[in-house]
Design an enzyme around this catalytic site. Structure first.
Site, PDB file in Angstrom:
ATOM      1  CG  ASP A  63       3.715  12.534   5.305  1.00  0.00           C
ATOM      2  OD1 ASP A  63       3.638  12.115   6.470  1.00  0.00           O
ATOM      3  OD2 ASP A  63       4.549  13.371   4.926  1.00  0.00           O
ATOM      4  CE  LYS A  89       9.022   7.433   6.639  1.00  0.00           C
ATOM      5  NZ  LYS A  89       9.298   7.824   7.858  1.00  0.00           N
ATOM      6  CB  CYS A 131       8.998  47.779  13.632  1.00  0.00           C
ATOM      7  SG  CYS A 131       9.627  47.174  12.051  1.00  0.00           S
ATOM      8  CE  LYS A 134       5.072   5.286   7.109  1.00  0.00           C
ATOM      9  NZ  LYS A 134       4.504   6.512   7.594  1.00  0.00           N
ATOM     10  CD  GLU A 160      -2.531  -1.183   2.734  1.00  0.00           C
ATOM     11  OE1 GLU A 160      -2.538  -0.166   3.452  1.00  0.00           O
ATOM     12  OE2 GLU A 160      -3.070  -2.251   3.066  1.00  0.00           O
ATOM     13  CB  CYS A 165      11.802  50.342  12.128  1.00  0.00           C
ATOM     14  SG  CYS A 165      12.417  49.297  13.443  1.00  0.00           S
ATOM     15  CB  CYS A 194      14.809  46.510  12.415  1.00  0.00           C
ATOM     16  SG  CYS A 194      13.319  46.231  11.450  1.00  0.00           S
ATOM     17  CE1 TYR A 226      -4.120   2.183   8.731  1.00  0.00           C
ATOM     18  CE2 TYR A 226      -3.828   3.874   7.070  1.00  0.00           C
ATOM     19  CZ  TYR A 226      -3.682   3.438   8.366  1.00  0.00           C
ATOM     20  OH  TYR A 226      -3.100   4.257   9.290  1.00  0.00           O
ATOM     21  CB  CYS A 265      12.605  44.389  14.922  1.00  0.00           C
ATOM     22  SG  CYS A 265      12.020  46.085  15.007  1.00  0.00           S
TER      23      CYS A 265
HETATM   24  S1  IVH Z   1      -0.830   0.454   8.797  1.00  0.00           S
HETATM   25  C1  IVH Z   1       0.218  -1.264  12.904  1.00  0.00           C
HETATM   26  N1  IVH Z   1      -1.080   1.476   6.365  1.00  0.00           N
HETATM   27  O1  IVH Z   1       2.043   5.315   9.026  1.00  0.00           O
HETATM   28  C2  IVH Z   1      -0.099  -0.750  11.572  1.00  0.00           C
HETATM   29  N2  IVH Z   1      -0.265   2.849   8.120  1.00  0.00           N
HETATM   30  O2  IVH Z   1       4.496   4.777  10.561  1.00  0.00           O
HETATM   31  C3  IVH Z   1       0.138   0.679  11.346  1.00  0.00           C
HETATM   32  N3  IVH Z   1       0.265   5.130   7.466  1.00  0.00           N
HETATM   33  O3  IVH Z   1       0.631   5.288  12.244  1.00  0.00           O
HETATM   34  C4  IVH Z   1      -0.719   1.292  10.353  1.00  0.00           C
HETATM   35  N4  IVH Z   1      -0.284   4.922   5.342  1.00  0.00           N
HETATM   36  O4  IVH Z   1      -0.482   6.737  10.444  1.00  0.00           O
HETATM   37  C5  IVH Z   1      -0.723   1.689   7.644  1.00  0.00           C
HETATM   38  N5  IVH Z   1      -1.308   2.282   4.202  1.00  0.00           N
HETATM   39  C6  IVH Z   1      -0.972   2.481   5.464  1.00  0.00           C
HETATM   40  C7  IVH Z   1      -0.497   3.728   5.936  1.00  0.00           C
HETATM   41  C8  IVH Z   1      -0.152   3.865   7.281  1.00  0.00           C
HETATM   42  C9  IVH Z   1       0.161   5.735   6.280  1.00  0.00           C
HETATM   43  C10 IVH Z   1       0.758   5.767   8.700  1.00  0.00           C
HETATM   44  C11 IVH Z   1      -0.080   5.501   9.937  1.00  0.00           C
HETATM   45  C12 IVH Z   1       0.854   4.855  10.931  1.00  0.00           C
HETATM   46  C13 IVH Z   1       2.173   5.286  10.425  1.00  0.00           C
HETATM   47  C14 IVH Z   1       3.236   4.313  10.866  1.00  0.00           C
END
Ligand code: IVH
Length: 727
Positions: free
Chosen positions: A129, A339, A457, A127, A125, A437, A434, A251, A452
């Site tokens: 953010d 990552k 100012c 990840k 999946e 001013c 500054c 998820y 400042c």
């Molecule tokens: S699974 C125990 N699936 O990443 C399982 N997490 O670094 C943890 N996150 O706290 C969650 N996309 O906030 C899962 N497809 C995804 C995700 C995901 C983002 C985040 C989530 C988690 C953090 C962990």
């Protein structure tokens, strides 16, 4: 189900109830098409017309309004912070892998832990953010007889064991269904009560818009979409949350804290069938090679998705294998986060500019030779402060490596020095005065920033006014850059960057007599004065005056935010307003002897010594006190609804077992009881929490079999301090 509902003229035989039902279903269906499937069939205007029809009907029949009606996404405000709630099972984080070797090592550990004849499949999946949320669905407050599941609660991750109840904000997220019909539950194979976990993200467009508004208002922009999403979900005003357009990707699916379905792939499918938004970039795979191929495909998606991702999450597909693999400390062994490397580029530092902020803080900003990083042309990067320049050892003319994460403002990570990138030679000189001013800059001992300290100012006053007028603060439309500059007597053309506001001698450019000098002066502006300004006609003048007048009603929290007290952001302002109820009470508390003042202020949820100190300092300055008095006499509302105090643990029953690391059994009992809770000797269905220490015995097993939440000592203390009710 057909994708297009045909809206027939109202059949004469429909009862009011039936008509309600039909309208609500239609709207839900179109909401789903729009927000979950990204495939709307109605135009916005058609959708709005349908919604207006429902709202009209609801206004005529208030008794028939249900909590899960599509018109009810923005509801009442949580008055006084959020209620803390334990999770059905901890919300864990993931271990990270930063390269292929680490990923392969993880896979090896997975295979070593399982019998060698077992095949292991994975689900890849993205990840996302953002931040994770737990959504609880059940029969609903009124024990809905419709057989459907209704959104009962939305919790943030919190510390993993205890989250915050942010239901009123979660309800405003359009991709979160307020209810799942009995038919959908059946199709997805779901019970009436279940829990969904997923990630809330703020789309990049919404993030950019939010920051544009903040910047226009002289507020610090949010650093990245993740922190903006996190801040938004904890805002105490659901209507602001609704405007921000958060999105939720689901998820996980749990029942009583346990994974329900045999595989993660089936979980995602069931979520999709139940009407949740599931990310489309998911791939079930059979080998680590295929995982690596997915990662290679996913990385280039980064710049096309419209929301930030920072890697790929790989999960063992089979629930039975997940259970056997279990957890290490805070993360499951059955999943890993791969990552991505940060996006970076190399370019030349051409110059350094200095900006003066609202608080007088001087920020060095790097002017870079344009460089394309991950599809965006970057010309500016932050250098934070003098210490950072020192740490980097950077000089003008140097080649620097610039990184762009999800952050708005790219960062300089290091100086690059080799044959192709020779070092520059001009030292960066931090000004002593500054740039606007010309008054001497000061640095408070122990702080890194130069400031400042001239309260008058022009750069600071300008930023103060813009902040006051900002959206989310006093919301004075029409009081933007150009208008503020004119009111301050500065030339409109020069209303851009701070350094342009000075003549070569360092004096501010003033082209005419200022109409205002302080925020308070805004409330004395006359129509005739405005009409004397460039490009201001009667319509503009009247509209601005009406907006200024309207802002008087914004209330205490907004005024506190608008005053720009250090460390007092949106949330703290709301908590202060709810706690003290009026400016008078707050000022009284802050103006006592230092010890008493900090004590009174720190009694407010989330207010610590730093914030308390800043508030005390604010009210110690005569000019600030005068401004507050001036605003009050102009008729600004300086009150807020005050909280109702209740015992934190009232109605909750605890069972203690085992030895706690710090508290004795007696003192734990005493603390629970003094907070209104009850301590009982045996675990039953009525037990709210079992507090377990070392060598806890059968009570712990009993708790597990009944699904009672188990806390450790830290969990108990958190509950005692913050309570499930933060009053
Ligand atoms: S699974 C125990 N699936 O990443 C399982 N997490 O670094 C943890 N996150 O706290 C969650 N996309 O906030 C899962 N497809 C995804 C995700 C995901 C983002 C985040 C989530 C988690 C953090 C962990």
């Amino acid at each position: 189900m057909p994708d297009l509902f045909i809206i027939l003229p109202m059949a004469p035989k429909l009862t009011v109830e039936q008509e309600f039902q039909k309208l609500r279903d239609e709207l839900r269906h179109h909401e789903h098409l729009y927000y979950v499937e990204d495939a709307p069939v109605l135009s916005d205007a058609q959708y709005d017309a349908l919604m207006n029809k429902l709202k009209k009907l609801e206004a005529e029949h208030p008794d028939l309004v249900t909590a899960d009606s599509p018109s009810q996404r923005v509801g009442g405000k949580p008055k006084d912070g959020f209620v803390k709630m334990p999770h059905s099972r901890p919300m864990l984080s993931l271990d990270n892998a930063y390269n292929e070797d680490e990923l392969r090592a993880w896979e090896q550990r997975v295979r070593d832990a399982l019998p060698s004849i077992e095949k292991v499949r994975y689900v890849c999946e993205l990840k996302l953010d953002g931040l994770s949320l737990a959504l609880h669905y059940g029969p609903g407050a009124h024990g809905a007889k419709d057989g459907g599941a209704h959104l009962e609660r939305g919790l943030t991750r919190g510390d993993g064991s205890i989250g915050e109840d942010v239901t009123s904000n979660v309800r405003t997220i359009r991709s979160v269904p307020l209810s799942v019909s009995a038919a959908k539950l059946k199709a997805a194979g779901l019970p009436q009560s279940f829990e969904v976990r997923g990630e809330v993200v703020l789309p990049q467009v919404a993030f950019a818009k939010m920051n544009e508004e903040r910047e226009a208002a002289g507020m610090t922009p949010a650093a990245n979409p993740r922190s903006a999403a996190a801040g938004t979900i904890r805002t105490l005003e659901p209507n602001i949350v609704a405007q921000r357009r958060l999105d939720l990707y689901a998820y996980f699916l749990l029942q009583d804290g346990e994974t329900m379905l045999p595989t993660q792939s089936e979980t995602l499918e069931a979520l999709r069938k139940a009407g949740f938004r599931v990310n489309q970039h998911v791939r079930p795979v059979k080998s680590i090679e295929e995982v690596i191929a997915f990662i290679a495909d996913a990385e280039p998606l980064r710049d096309t998705l419209g929301y930030e991702i920072d890697g790929v999450v790989v999960k063992v597909d089979a629930t039975s294998q997940q259970k056997r693999l279990g957890f290490t400390g805070k993360a499951p062994r059955w999943a890993i986060a791969y990552k991505f490397a940060a996006r970076a580029g190399i370019t030349k530092l051409e110059d350094v500019l200095f900006q003066v902020g609202r608080t007088g803080k001087l920020t060095p900003v790097a002017a870079l030779a344009p460089v394309s990083i991950g599809g965006t042309t970057v010309t500016r990067a932050t250098l934070h402060n003098a210490d950072e320049i020192e740490r980097l050892g950077v000089r003008i003319g140097d080649f620097v490596s610039v990184e762009r994460g999800g952050d708005v403002i790219p960062k300089i990570v290091e100086v690059v020095e080799d044959k192709t990138h020779p070092r520059g030679s001009k030292k960066i000189v931090f000004p002593k005065n500054c740039p606007v001013c010309a008054s001497e800059l000061q640095r408070i001992e122990g702080e890194v920033d130069w400031r400042c300290v001239n309260n008058s100012c022009p750069a600071r006053v300008r930023e103060e006014l813009l902040h006051w007028a900002a959206r989310g603060v006093m919301n004075i439309e029409g009081l933007g850059d150009a208008m503020v500059a004119q009111l301050l007597g500065q030339s409109v053309e020069l209303a851009g960057e701070a350094e342009e506001l000075v003549t070569e001698e360092g004096a501010p450019v003033v082209t005419r007599k200022p109409l205002i000098h302080t925020i308070g002066d805004l409330y004395r502006l006359q129509r005739a004065q405005l009409l004397g300004l460039e490009r201001v006609g009667e319509k503009t003048a009247d509209a601005l005056l009406a907006q200024i007048e309207r802002s008087k009603e914004a209330g205490l929290a907004r005024v506190l935010l608008g005053l720009g007290i250090r460390f007092v952001g949106e949330r703290t302002a709301q908590l202060l307003a709810a706690h003290f109820g009026s400016m008078e009470e707050l000022e009284k508390a802050a103006s006592q002897s230092p010890d008493k003042a900090t004590e009174a202020l720190e009694a407010v949820t989330e207010v610590g010594p730093k914030v308390a100190q800043a508030i005390v300092e604010f009210f110690a300055v005569g000019k600030n006190k005068a401004l507050v008095r001036d605003l009050a006499s102009s008729g600004l509302k300086m009150t807020a609804e005050k909280r109702v105090t209740t015992s934190t643990l009232e109605g909750l029953t605890f069972v203690l077992t085992g030895t706690l690391p710090n508290l004795t059994r007696e003192s734990a009992k005493e603390r629970i009881e003094s907070a209104g809770g009850r301590v009982s000797g045996s675990v039953s269905k009525k037990t709210s929490y079992v507090v377990a220490g070392e060598e806890a015995g059968s009570k712990l097993d009993k708790a597990a079999s009944l699904g009672v939440t188990v806390l450790d000592e830290a969990g108990l203390i958190a509950l005692l301090e913050q309570g499930p009710v933060t009053t």
